[in-house]
Design a protein around this motif. Structure first.
Motif, PDB file in Angstrom:
ATOM      1  N   PHE A   1     -16.421   0.254  33.625  1.00 45.58           N
ATOM      2  CA  PHE A   1     -16.222   1.662  33.977  1.00 45.58           C
ATOM      3  C   PHE A   1     -15.000   2.311  33.304  1.00 45.58           C
ATOM      4  CE2 PHE A   1     -18.387  -0.247  37.640  1.00 45.58           C
ATOM      5  CZ  PHE A   1     -19.464   0.625  37.802  1.00 45.58           C
ATOM      6  N   SER A   2     -14.012   1.511  32.936  1.00 47.51           N
ATOM      7  CA  SER A   2     -12.707   2.077  32.541  1.00 47.51           C
ATOM      8  C   SER A   2     -12.187   3.016  33.619  1.00 47.51           C
ATOM      9  CB  SER A   2     -12.814   2.825  31.205  1.00 47.51           C
ATOM     10  OG  SER A   2     -13.115   1.938  30.175  1.00 47.51           O
ATOM     11  N   CYS A   3     -12.450   2.658  34.877  1.00 44.52           N
ATOM     12  CA  CYS A   3     -12.132   3.525  36.018  1.00 44.52           C
ATOM     13  C   CYS A   3     -10.629   3.589  36.232  1.00 44.52           C
ATOM     14  CB  CYS A   3     -12.828   3.023  37.273  1.00 44.52           C
ATOM     15  SG  CYS A   3     -12.631   1.255  37.574  1.00 44.52           S
ATOM     16  N   VAL A   4     -10.216   4.649  36.854  1.00 39.36           N
ATOM     17  CA  VAL A   4      -8.807   4.826  37.179  1.00 39.36           C
ATOM     18  C   VAL A   4      -8.650   4.707  38.700  1.00 39.36           C
ATOM     19  CG1 VAL A   4      -8.296   6.247  35.195  1.00 39.36           C
ATOM     20  CG2 VAL A   4      -9.096   7.351  37.269  1.00 39.36           C
ATOM     21  N   PRO A   5      -7.444   4.243  39.087  1.00 32.26           N
ATOM     22  CA  PRO A   5      -6.267   3.930  38.258  1.00 32.26           C
ATOM     23  C   PRO A   5      -6.393   2.561  37.596  1.00 32.26           C
ATOM     24  CG  PRO A   5      -5.776   3.496  40.549  1.00 32.26           C
ATOM     25  CD  PRO A   5      -7.158   4.078  40.533  1.00 32.26           C
ATOM     26  N   ASN A   6      -5.746   2.397  36.452  1.00 33.02           N
ATOM     27  CA  ASN A   6      -5.683   1.096  35.805  1.00 33.02           C
ATOM     28  C   ASN A   6      -4.365   0.968  35.065  1.00 33.02           C
ATOM     29  OD1 ASN A   6      -5.988   1.909  32.892  1.00 33.02           O
ATOM     30  ND2 ASN A   6      -7.929   2.729  33.687  1.00 33.02           N
ATOM     31  N   ASP A   7      -4.032  -0.251  34.692  1.00 33.98           N
ATOM     32  CA  ASP A   7      -2.724  -0.537  34.075  1.00 33.98           C
ATOM     33  C   ASP A   7      -2.647  -0.151  32.619  1.00 33.98           C
ATOM     34  OD1 ASP A   7      -1.267  -1.536  36.249  1.00 33.98           O
ATOM     35  OD2 ASP A   7      -2.243  -3.492  36.113  1.00 33.98           O
ATOM     36  N   LEU A   8      -3.752   0.367  32.033  1.00 31.60           N
ATOM     37  CA  LEU A   8      -3.740   0.725  30.620  1.00 31.60           C
ATOM     38  C   LEU A   8      -3.354   2.176  30.399  1.00 31.60           C
ATOM     39  CD1 LEU A   8      -7.020  -1.102  29.510  1.00 31.60           C
ATOM     40  CD2 LEU A   8      -4.656  -1.949  29.455  1.00 31.60           C
ATOM     41  N   ILE A   9      -3.353   2.977  31.412  1.00 31.65           N
ATOM     42  CA  ILE A   9      -3.018   4.397  31.291  1.00 31.65           C
ATOM     43  C   ILE A   9      -1.612   4.603  31.847  1.00 31.65           C
ATOM     44  CG2 ILE A   9      -3.616   6.729  32.049  1.00 31.65           C
ATOM     45  CD1 ILE A   9      -6.522   5.881  32.126  1.00 31.65           C
ATOM     46  N   HIS A  10      -0.696   5.008  30.954  1.00 34.46           N
ATOM     47  CA  HIS A  10       0.701   5.133  31.348  1.00 34.46           C
ATOM     48  C   HIS A  10       1.186   6.571  31.403  1.00 34.46           C
ATOM     49  CE1 HIS A  10       1.445   0.787  29.687  1.00 34.46           C
ATOM     50  NE2 HIS A  10       0.672   0.807  30.769  1.00 34.46           N
TER      51      HIS A  10
ATOM     52  N   GLN B   1      -7.107  11.981  27.704  1.00 31.03           N
ATOM     53  CA  GLN B   1      -7.910  11.476  26.591  1.00 31.03           C
ATOM     54  C   GLN B   1      -9.020  10.557  27.080  1.00 31.03           C
ATOM     55  OE1 GLN B   1      -4.863   9.669  24.167  1.00 31.03           O
ATOM     56  NE2 GLN B   1      -4.378  11.587  23.073  1.00 31.03           N
ATOM     57  N   SER B   2      -8.702   9.706  28.062  1.00 31.79           N
ATOM     58  CA  SER B   2      -9.717   8.795  28.582  1.00 31.79           C
ATOM     59  C   SER B   2     -10.833   9.561  29.291  1.00 31.79           C
ATOM     60  CB  SER B   2      -9.063   7.793  29.545  1.00 31.79           C
ATOM     61  OG  SER B   2     -10.007   6.913  30.078  1.00 31.79           O
ATOM     62  N   VAL B   3     -10.470  10.547  30.084  1.00 29.94           N
ATOM     63  CA  VAL B   3     -11.479  11.343  30.781  1.00 29.94           C
ATOM     64  C   VAL B   3     -12.359  12.078  29.775  1.00 29.94           C
ATOM     65  CG1 VAL B   3     -11.814  13.323  32.308  1.00 29.94           C
ATOM     66  CG2 VAL B   3     -10.110  11.591  32.882  1.00 29.94           C
TER      67      VAL B   3
ATOM     68  N   LYS C   1     -16.448  11.440  29.394  1.00 26.25           N
ATOM     69  CA  LYS C   1     -17.351  12.561  29.674  1.00 26.25           C
ATOM     70  C   LYS C   1     -18.218  12.868  28.465  1.00 26.25           C
ATOM     71  CE  LYS C   1     -15.009  15.090  33.364  1.00 26.25           C
ATOM     72  NZ  LYS C   1     -14.366  16.379  33.780  1.00 26.25           N
ATOM     73  N   GLU C   2     -17.634  12.775  27.278  1.00 28.74           N
ATOM     74  CA  GLU C   2     -18.419  13.026  26.064  1.00 28.74           C
ATOM     75  C   GLU C   2     -19.431  11.918  25.833  1.00 28.74           C
ATOM     76  OE1 GLU C   2     -17.738  13.639  21.245  1.00 28.74           O
ATOM     77  OE2 GLU C   2     -16.021  13.474  22.602  1.00 28.74           O
ATOM     78  N   LYS C   3     -19.051  10.689  26.159  1.00 26.32           N
ATOM     79  CA  LYS C   3     -19.945   9.562  25.893  1.00 26.32           C
ATOM     80  C   LYS C   3     -21.080   9.473  26.899  1.00 26.32           C
ATOM     81  CE  LYS C   3     -19.924   4.571  25.124  1.00 26.32           C
ATOM     82  NZ  LYS C   3     -19.099   3.333  24.998  1.00 26.32           N
ATOM     83  N   ILE C   4     -20.751   9.682  28.181  1.00 26.97           N
ATOM     84  CA  ILE C   4     -21.749   9.501  29.246  1.00 26.97           C
ATOM     85  C   ILE C   4     -22.435  10.817  29.581  1.00 26.97           C
ATOM     86  CG2 ILE C   4     -22.078   8.724  31.628  1.00 26.97           C
ATOM     87  CD1 ILE C   4     -19.674   6.929  31.311  1.00 26.97           C
ATOM     88  N   GLY C   5     -21.711  11.922  29.462  1.00 26.08           N
ATOM     89  CA  GLY C   5     -22.273  13.214  29.821  1.00 26.08           C
ATOM     90  C   GLY C   5     -21.886  13.637  31.229  1.00 26.08           C
ATOM     91  N   HIS C   6     -21.766  12.692  32.110  1.00 25.85           N
ATOM     92  CA  HIS C   6     -21.353  12.998  33.489  1.00 25.85           C
ATOM     93  C   HIS C   6     -20.601  11.795  34.042  1.00 25.85           C
ATOM     94  CE1 HIS C   6     -21.343  13.710  37.793  1.00 25.85           C
ATOM     95  NE2 HIS C   6     -21.963  12.551  37.962  1.00 25.85           N
ATOM     96  N   THR C   7     -19.531  12.078  34.709  1.00 23.29           N
ATOM     97  CA  THR C   7     -18.800  11.016  35.382  1.00 23.29           C
ATOM     98  C   THR C   7     -18.127  11.592  36.626  1.00 23.29           C
ATOM     99  OG1 THR C   7     -17.195   9.212  35.099  1.00 23.29           O
ATOM    100  CG2 THR C   7     -16.634  11.343  34.124  1.00 23.29           C
TER     101      THR C   7
ATOM    102  N   ILE D   1     -14.706  12.009  39.320  1.00 27.18           N
ATOM    103  CA  ILE D   1     -13.329  12.458  39.154  1.00 27.18           C
ATOM    104  C   ILE D   1     -12.402  11.307  38.769  1.00 27.18           C
ATOM    105  CG2 ILE D   1     -12.497  12.141  41.527  1.00 27.18           C
ATOM    106  CD1 ILE D   1     -11.358  15.043  41.267  1.00 27.18           C
ATOM    107  N   ASP D   2     -12.792  10.069  39.133  1.00 33.80           N
ATOM    108  CA  ASP D   2     -11.985   8.890  38.799  1.00 33.80           C
ATOM    109  C   ASP D   2     -12.720   7.960  37.850  1.00 33.80           C
ATOM    110  OD1 ASP D   2      -9.887   9.716  40.485  1.00 33.80           O
ATOM    111  OD2 ASP D   2     -10.914   8.885  42.226  1.00 33.80           O
ATOM    112  N   LEU D   3     -13.606   8.541  37.004  1.00 34.08           N
ATOM    113  CA  LEU D   3     -14.355   7.779  35.990  1.00 34.08           C
ATOM    114  C   LEU D   3     -15.145   6.649  36.635  1.00 34.08           C
ATOM    115  CD1 LEU D   3     -11.639   7.596  33.168  1.00 34.08           C
ATOM    116  CD2 LEU D   3     -13.398   9.329  33.535  1.00 34.08           C
ATOM    117  N   GLY D   4     -16.024   6.995  37.544  1.00 29.88           N
ATOM    118  CA  GLY D   4     -16.737   5.989  38.299  1.00 29.88           C
ATOM    119  C   GLY D   4     -18.188   5.796  37.936  1.00 29.88           C
ATOM    120  N   ILE D   5     -18.646   6.294  36.788  1.00 29.15           N
ATOM    121  CA  ILE D   5     -20.032   6.131  36.355  1.00 29.15           C
ATOM    122  C   ILE D   5     -20.077   5.222  35.135  1.00 29.15           C
ATOM    123  CG2 ILE D   5     -22.121   7.290  35.557  1.00 29.15           C
ATOM    124  CD1 ILE D   5     -21.429   7.919  38.434  1.00 29.15           C
TER     125      ILE D   5
END
Length: 1118
Positions: free
Chosen positions: A1026-1035, A1042-1044, A1048-1054, A1056-1060
C-alpha cells in the motif's frame, strides 16, 4: 443516639421512594378532630414504621442538681431495641407528660369520631342519613392524617387509651430517700413505657414515633444503622406547604424566628448521607447531602476539615451548626447548644470516624475503598472489542429490575447491540430501554454537552430521542461550557444495572470484530452511519442513522479495538455512587427546580469487617463451609405507578448479601456464607462466592490486602520471590488455553476469545473528577496516581494500550502528568540493576480525526501527533531521547511502541483496502497480576482530574495460574493473564494451540522472536502493498505530497491515508517485471500488529502555527 448493631440482612438495592399522599383541604366543621391522626391504620403496611413491638428499658435516672427534688427535672436514659437495632434516648419527665397529653387528646378525638360513625350508621339504617353532615374520611386536614376506617382491627378507643394512672407515678418518686427516688422513678417510667409500647397502633402513632426518634428510614436495613434523627430548622429549601403551625420553632412570633424562611424538617443521619424530610412518615426526602472526601487541611493548620461545625448566632437564643460537603453547605438550627454539640459530634462521627468512611481518601487518593479484601462477591470479567460486549450489555439491560444508570460523552439511541442487525431489530438500544421503562425500570442518562463547533456528536438529538422513549427515562446534558470557562468532556462511559449488582466500564461503545474487517458490502454488520471512518469523514448529522455516510465500495471503515470490563458486587456500588454524585451536581446546576429530574442517592456498601462491627476474630473454617447456604439476591423495588411524583432516591447500606432466614449470626451480623460453584442468575449473569477465611483486621486493612501496596523494597522483593518460588504450579498441555472453563464459571459466554473468565478479585474504583464535573471540594486524580504507583512497583513487565500517549518527564512545564517519568525511572532502575524489564505500548497510528495530514484544516491531527512524538522520541522531553543517552542501542530491549492495522476487500471484486485499527482501549497490565481498565487516556486532559472526567478500576487477581516470567515459574493472575493472552493472540494472529509460545512476555523468544518480529514483518508487507501512511520513509510534508500524488495518479483513487492497493503488484524478477495479486502478499500478514513509525515526519514541525486556531488552544490536544 448510639448504634450498637448494624443490620446486614437484605440485599443492597436502590429503592425509589414513593411520595406521600397530597394534602387535602381541611374541613371547617371538623378541622380540630381531623387534624389528629387516628391510632388505627389501614391495611397498607406503608403507614407503619414498626411492624412488631419494640422493647424499651430504663437504663438510668439522673437529675441536674442533687438538691433539686422536683420530679419534672429527672432525666431518663432509655434504651430501645427493635429487631437488630438498638439506640438510646435521653428524655426528661416533662417530655413524657407532653407525650401523654398528646396521646390522651388523640384518644378523646378518636372516641368522638367513633360515636359519630355509630350515629351515622344508625341514621343510614333508618334511611334518613344519606346527606347528614358528618366527619368524612376524605376531609382530613393534611397529609399527617391516617384514614380513620379499617378492616384490620375492631378495637375501641378505650382499648387504645393510655390511662392517666400509668403516668401519675412518674411524679411520686419525689417522696422518700434519694436512692429510693431513682429506683421508684425508674419503675414508674418503665411501667408507663410498657403501656404504650404494648399496643402496635399506639407505637405507630406520630406522637410516639417522634418521642422514640424514628422515621420511615430508620429501620430499612439497606440504609445501614440507625443514627441520629430529630426535627431541625433549615432555610435553604423551597417553602413547604403545611396546613398547621408545625413548621414554627416557637409558640410566639415575638422573636421573628419563624418569619424568615426557616422551616422545620425531620432530619435523618445515616452513614454517608444526611436526608431531610418534611415529616417522619414521609418517604420522599426534600434534600440529600452526600458525604464526600474532605480536604486534608482547613487552611489554618488545624488539620482535616470537619463535616459539621457549630456556628455562632448574634441572637443568644438561637443555636445552629453548619454541614459542608463538597461545594454544598447548609445551615441548621436546633433548640439548644447541647443539641448542636450532639448533632456535630454525630455527623462527624458518621463521616469521619471510620477509616473507610467516605470522607477519607483511600489508596491512590480514590474516593472508593478497596474491595474484595474479604469474600464480598467482587468479581470482574473482561471483554475485547465490541461484539460480545454489546451482546452482554443487551442481556444486562434485559435483566434490569429497578434502575439503569448510563453516563457517556456520546450515545446513539439507534445503536444495535446484537448483529446482524436485520435479525435483531429489538436489540436496538432505544427499543431495549423502552421495554424496560414500560416495566417500571427507572433509567437515568448523563450525556456530555458538546461545543457544536468542535464536535459533531449532536447530543441534542440524542436527548430528544431518549426522552421520547418513555417518561421513566430521564436525561441530563452537562456541562455548560461558557459557565465553566473551559472546554471539558465527560469521557467516561459506564453502565450500572442495579438489579444484579452489575457495573460496566467502557471507553466508547463501538461494534467491531476480532477480525477487524474494513468492508461491509452489502451491509450486514454495520448499517448506515455505523460504517464509520473519522479519518475520511465525520457525519454532519446523526439523526438519519441508517443512511450511509461513506461510499462503501470505495472507502474502508476504520476498525476499532477496545477493552471493556464488567464488574459484580461492591465495586458497582462505588461506580453508582460516582454516577449519583455527578448526576446530582448536574441536576442542581442545570435543572434545580425541574421536578421531572430527580436527585439520586448512592447506595452504601461498606464491607470492611471492623466497620461492620466485627470486634473479634471471625473464622470460617473449611469444614464449616460445606454446610453453607446458597446466597440470594432479591430484586430491587421499583414503582409500577407512572403517575406518581418524581422521587428522590435514597442510599442503602449493607454488606451486599441477602441470606435466607435462620442463617447463623456472628457478632449480631448475618454471616457470609460462600458457595463453591457460581450460579447463573437471570440470563446467566453471575454473582458467585468462594470459600474464604475471614480474620479480624485493623484500620490499615484496605492497604495490606493488596499486593501492590507494599511500601518497602524488602516487601516488594519478598512478594516477587514468593511468586517466582511457586514451582509446584506447572503449565499444562498445549490445550491449556482451550480448556479454560469460561462459560461454565458463570458470567457471559465466550465468543472467539472476546470474553474472559469470571474472576474473583480485589479491585478499587478510581476516577478523575473536580468541582466542575462532580461538585467535589477538591480535585481527585486517583487514575493518575494509580498509573504512577503501579509502574513504580512493577517487577518485570508493563503492557499498555491507550488512545493517546502524551506525558511528561520531571521538570516538563508543558505536560503535567508524570506517567512518562514513572516509566523512565522504572526502566533506569532495571538497567542499573541489570535486570530484564519490558514496556510495550500500543497506540493508534494516527489520531482519529478528519483530514489529510497536509491539509490546511488538519491542524488538530498534526497537533496531537506533535505532542505524542514529543513524548516518545523527539526533543529533550521525550523518553527515547533521554534513555538513548544512557542505554544506547539497548533502548528497545526495554521499551517499544506499536500500532494495529487491518486489510480486506471492500466488496466482491472491489479494491483491496487497508486501514489502521484504531486503538481506543485504555488498559495497563502489570506482571500478568494486576490490570487497570477504564476510560482515561494517557494525557493531561484525562489524568489531572481538573479537566475531563474519567473512571477506571484497578483489578488484582485472587485466583492464580501457573505461568512463567523471565524464564522462571511465576504465579500469574487469572484475569490479567487471560486478558493479555487474548489480546496478544489477536494482535499476533496466533491460533489457540500456540498460545503457550507467548506465556512468558519477558523472555527473548517471546518479546523479540515473536512480538517484535511479527510487527516488523507485517509493517514491511503493508508498506510493499500500500505504501500507506504513516511510515518511516516519509520525513517531510513535501515527501508526503509527492507520495500521495504518485499513488493517486497510478491507482486513480485512494484513501486519505493511501489505503487502496493497486490491482497488481509489480516487482522485478529474473530481469523482468512480475505482477502479483496483492492478496498473495498480504496472506503472510499475521494478526494486526505493526511497528509505530517513529521517523514519520521527523524533519517537520507538526505543532500548529501561530496563524492556526489550534495554536491558541494547545491544552485541548494534551
Amino acid at each position: 443516639m448510639a448504634t450498637e448493631k448494624l443490620m446486614s440482612g437484605g440485599g443492597p438495592r436502590y429503592i425509589q421512594m414513593k411520595p406521600s399522599p397530597p394534602p387535602s383541604p381541611p374541613s371547617t366543621a371538623a378541622e380540630e378532630m381531623s387534624s389528629v391522626p387516628s391510632f388505627r391504620h389501614s391495611g397498607a403496611e406503608a403507614n407503619r414504621i414498626f411492624d412488631e413491638l419494640p422493647k424499651a428499658t430504663i437504663v438510668s435516672v439522673s437529675r441536674p442538681d442533687a438538691s433539686d427534688i422536683s420530679p419534672m427535672q429527672l432525666s431518663y436514659t432509655i434504651q430501645v431495641q427493635y429487631k437488630q437495632f438498638k439506640w438510646e434516648l435521653k428524655k426528661k419527665a416533662h417530655q413524657v407528660f407532653i407525650l401523654h397529653f398528646a396521646l390522651k387528646k388523640r384518644a378523646i378525638i378518636e372516641e368522638i369520631v367513633e360515636k359519630q360513625e355509630q350515629v351515622k350508621e344508625w341514621l343510614q339504617n333508618l334511611g334518613i342519613g344519606e346527606h347528614t353532615a358528618m366527619v368524612q374520611d376524605d376531609d382530613e386536614a393534611d397529609d399527617e392524617t391516617v384514614p380513620l376506617h379499617t378492616d384490620e382491627t375492631h378495637e375501641s378507643a378505650k382499648d387504645r387509651d393510655v390511662p392517666s394512672s400509668a403516668a401519675l407515678p412518674i411524679i411520686r418518686p419525689a417522696l422518700g430517700r434519694q436512692h429510693s427516688i431513682a429506683d421508684r422513678a425508674k419503675r414508674a417510667m418503665q411501667g408507663y413505657l410498657n403501656h404504650f409500647l404494648g399496643n402496635i397502633s399506639i407505637v405507630n402513632s406520630r406522637e410516639v414515633c417522634k418521642f422514640l426518634e424514628v422515621s420511615k428510614l430508620s429501620f430499612s436495613p439497606e440504609y445501614g444503622p440507625k443514627l441520629k434523627e430529630e426535627y431541625v430548622m433549615v432555610k435553604h429549601l423551597p417553602k413547604i406547604l403545611r396546613d398547621d403551625d408545625s413548621k414554627k420553632c416557637c409558640l410566639s412570633d415575638c422573636f421573628s424566628c419563624c418569619n424568615d424562611n426557616w422551616q422545620k424538617v425531620w432530619t435523618v443521619l445515616k452513614p454517608g448521607f444526611l436526608a431531610l424530610l418534611a415529616d417522619p412518615f414521609d418517604t420522599q426526602p426534600l434534600d440529600i447531602i452526600v458525604f464526600d472526601v474532605l480536604p486534608a487541611s482547613d487552611g489554618n493548620g488545624d488539620g482535616r476539615l470537619s463535616l459539621a461545625s457549630d456556628m455562632k448566632e448574634r441572637n443568644p437564643l438561637r443555636h445552629s451548626f453548619k454541614v459542608t460537603c463538597g461545594i454544598q453547605s447548609i445551615r441548621i438550627r436546633v433548640k439548644s447548644s447541647s443539641k448542636v454539640k450532639d448533632w456535630v459530634a454525630a455527623i462527624n462521627d458518621a463521616g469521619l470516624r471510620p477509616p473507610e468512611g467516605w470522607c477519607h481518601p483511600h489508596r491512590y487518593g480514590s474516593f472508593a475503598p478497596p474491595r474484595g479484601l474479604v469474600e464480598d462477591g467482587s468479581q470482574a470479567q473482561w471483554f475485547i472489542d465490541g461484539r460480545a460486549a454489546f451482546e452482554a450489555i443487551a442481556s444486562s439491560i434485559e435483566a434490569a429490575k429497578s434502575e439503569i444508570f448510563i453516563c457517556g460523552w456520546w450515545l446513539c439511541p439507534e445503536l444495535f447491540l446484537r448483529r446482524p442487525f436485520h435479525t435483531h431489530a429489538s436489540s436496538r438500544l432505544d427499543n431495549l430501554l423502552e421495554a424496560k421503562a414500560k416495566q417500571g425500570v427507572q433509567i437515568y442518562i448523563l450525556l456530555y454537552k458538546e461545543v457544536a463547533l468542535a464536535l459533531k456528536i449532536n447530543s441534542v438529538y440524542s436527548k430528544k430521542k431518549l426522552l421520547s422513549i418513555h417518561e421513566n427515562v430521564r436525561v441530563l446534558r452537562y456541562p455548560d461550557h461558557f459557565s465553566t470557562g473551559h472546554i471539558m468532556k465527560n469521557l467516561s462511559l459506564l453502565i450500572i444495572i442495579s438489579a444484579l449488582l452489575e457495573g460496566w466500564i467502557y471507553a466508547l461503545v463501538v461494534m467491531t470484530h476480532l477480525q477487524h474487517k474494513v468492508g461491509d458490502f452489502p451491509p450486514l454488520i454495520w448499517p448506515g452511519k455505523d460504517y464509520y471512518n473519522p479519518r475520511e469523514s465525520e457525519p454532519n448529522s446523526w439523526e438519519d442513522t441508517m443512511k450511509d455516510e461513506l461510499e462503501r465500495e470505495k472507502y474502508p471503515r476504520m476498525p476499532w479495538h477496545d477493552v471493556h470490563c464488567a464488574l459484580w458486587g461492591p465495586p458497582c456500588r462505588d461506580i453508582a455512587r460516582h454516577f449519583v454524585q455527578r448526576w446530582n451536581y448536574a441536576k442542581r446546576s442545570k435543572a434545580p427546580y425541574e421536578q421531572a429530574i430527580p436527585l439520586l442517592m448512592p447506595q452504601h456498601h461498606m464491607v470492611i469487617p471492623h466497620y461492620l462491627g466485627r470486634s473479634r476474630e471471625i473464622q470460617i473454617e473449611s469444614g464449616n463451609i460445606d454446610n453453607h447456604r446458597v446466597l440470594k439476591r432479591e430484586d430491587s423495588f421499583s414503582s409500577s405507578s407512572q403517575n406518581q411524583d418524581i422521587p428522590l432516591l435514597l442510599p442503602q447500606e449493607s454488606d451486599g448479601l441477602d441470606t435466607h432466614e435462620g442463617d447463623q449470626k456472628l457478632n449480631g451480623l448475618n454471616s457470609l456464607h460462600h458457595i463453591d460453584k457460581p450460579r447463573r442468575i437471570s440470563s446467566g449473569l453471575p454473582f458467585s462466592f468462594r470459600k474464604a477465611k475471614i480474620v479480624a483486621v485493623g484500620p490499615d486493612t484496605p492497604m495490606k490486602g493488596f499486593v501492590y501496596d507494599l511500601d518497602s523494597e524488602h516487601d516488594r522483593e519478598k512478594m516477587s520471590l514468593d511468586r517466582v518460588a511457586h514451582v509446584n504450579l506447572q503449565i499444562t498441555d498445549p490445550e491449556w488455553w482451550e480448556t479454560q472453563e469460561r462459560g461454565d464459571q458463570g458470567g457471559f459466554a465466550d465468543e472467539s476469545g472476546q470474553v474472559g473468565p469470571l474472576a474473583s478479585c480485589r479491585c478499587q474504583v478510581i476516577r478523575s473528577v473536580s468541582q466542575w464535573s462532580a461538585g467535589t471540594s477538591q480535585t481527585e486524580e486517583s487514575i493518575h496516581s494509580t498509573y504512577c504507583s503501579l509502574i513504580e512497583k512493577a517487577e518485570y513487565f508493563i503492557y499498555i494500550e491507550n488512545q493517546f500517549f502524551i506525558s511528561g518527564l520531571s521538570g516538563d512545564e508543558m505536560i503535567r502528568n508524570r506517567v512518562l517519568e514513572a516509566l523512565y525511572q522504572r526502566i533506569m532502575r532495571a538497567y542499573n540493576e541489570k535486570k530484564s524489564f519490558r514496556v510495550i505500548i500500543v497506540i493508534p497510528l494516527l489520531p482519529g480525526f478528519q483530514g489529510g495530514l497536509d491539509d490546511s484544516g488538519a491542524a488538530s491531527v498534526r497537533a496531537i501527533m506533535h505532542w505524542q512524538y514529543r513524548t516518545i522520541c523527539r526533543g529533550q522531553n521525550s523518553i527515547l531521547h533521554n534513555l538513548y543517552e544512557l542505554l544506547g542501542s539497548k533502548i528497545h530491549d526495554y521499551i517499544s511502541f506499536y500500532g494495529l492495522r487491518s486489510y480486506g476487500r471492500l466488496s466482491n471484486g472491489g479494491p483491496v483496502a487497508t486501514s489502521q485499527v484504531y486503538v481506543h482501549s485504555k488498559i495497563m497490565i502489570v506482571d500478568d497480576c494486576i490490570s487497570l481498565i477504564g476510560s482515561a487516556n494517557i494525557n493531561d486532559r484525562s489524568l489531572l482530574g481538573s479537566r475531563d472526567s474519567e473512571i477506571g478500576v484497578v483489578i488484582e487477581d485472587k485466583e492464580l495460574i501457573g505461568s512463567f516470567m523471565d524464564g522462571k515459574p511465576w504465579k500469574a493472575g487469572k484475569f490479567s493473564l487471560t486478558l493479555r493472552l487474548s489480546l496478544w493472540s489477536e494482535h499476533l494472529g496466533l491460533p489457540t494451540g500456540e498460545v503457550n509460545q507467548i506465556m512468558d512476555p519477558v523472555v527473548e523468544s517471546t518479546y523479540k522472536d515473536i512480538w517484535m518480529a511479527t510487527a516488523k514483518t507485517n509493517t514491511t508487507i503493508y508498506q510493499d502493498v500500500f505504501s500507506c501512511v504513516p511510515n518511516d520513509l516519509i520525513h517531510t510534508r513535501l515527501a508526503f505530497r509527492q507520495s500521495v500524488a504518485f499513488w493517486k495518479e497510478k491507482i486513480g483513487h485512494t484513501t486519505i491515508d493511501l489505503g487502496i492497493a493497486p490491482e497488481k503488484l509489480e516487482s522485478y524478477h529474473d530481469g523482468g517485471i512480475k505482477n502479483t495479486d496483492p492478496l498473495e502478499r498480504l496472506a503472510s500478514v499475521r494478526g494486526h500488529l505493526v511497528s509505530f513509525p517513529l521517523e514519520f515526519m521527523c524533519q517537520e514541525s507538526l505543532r500548529p502555527a501561530f496563524n492556526e486556531s489550534e495554536y491558541y488552544a494547545a491544552q485541548v490536544f494534551h
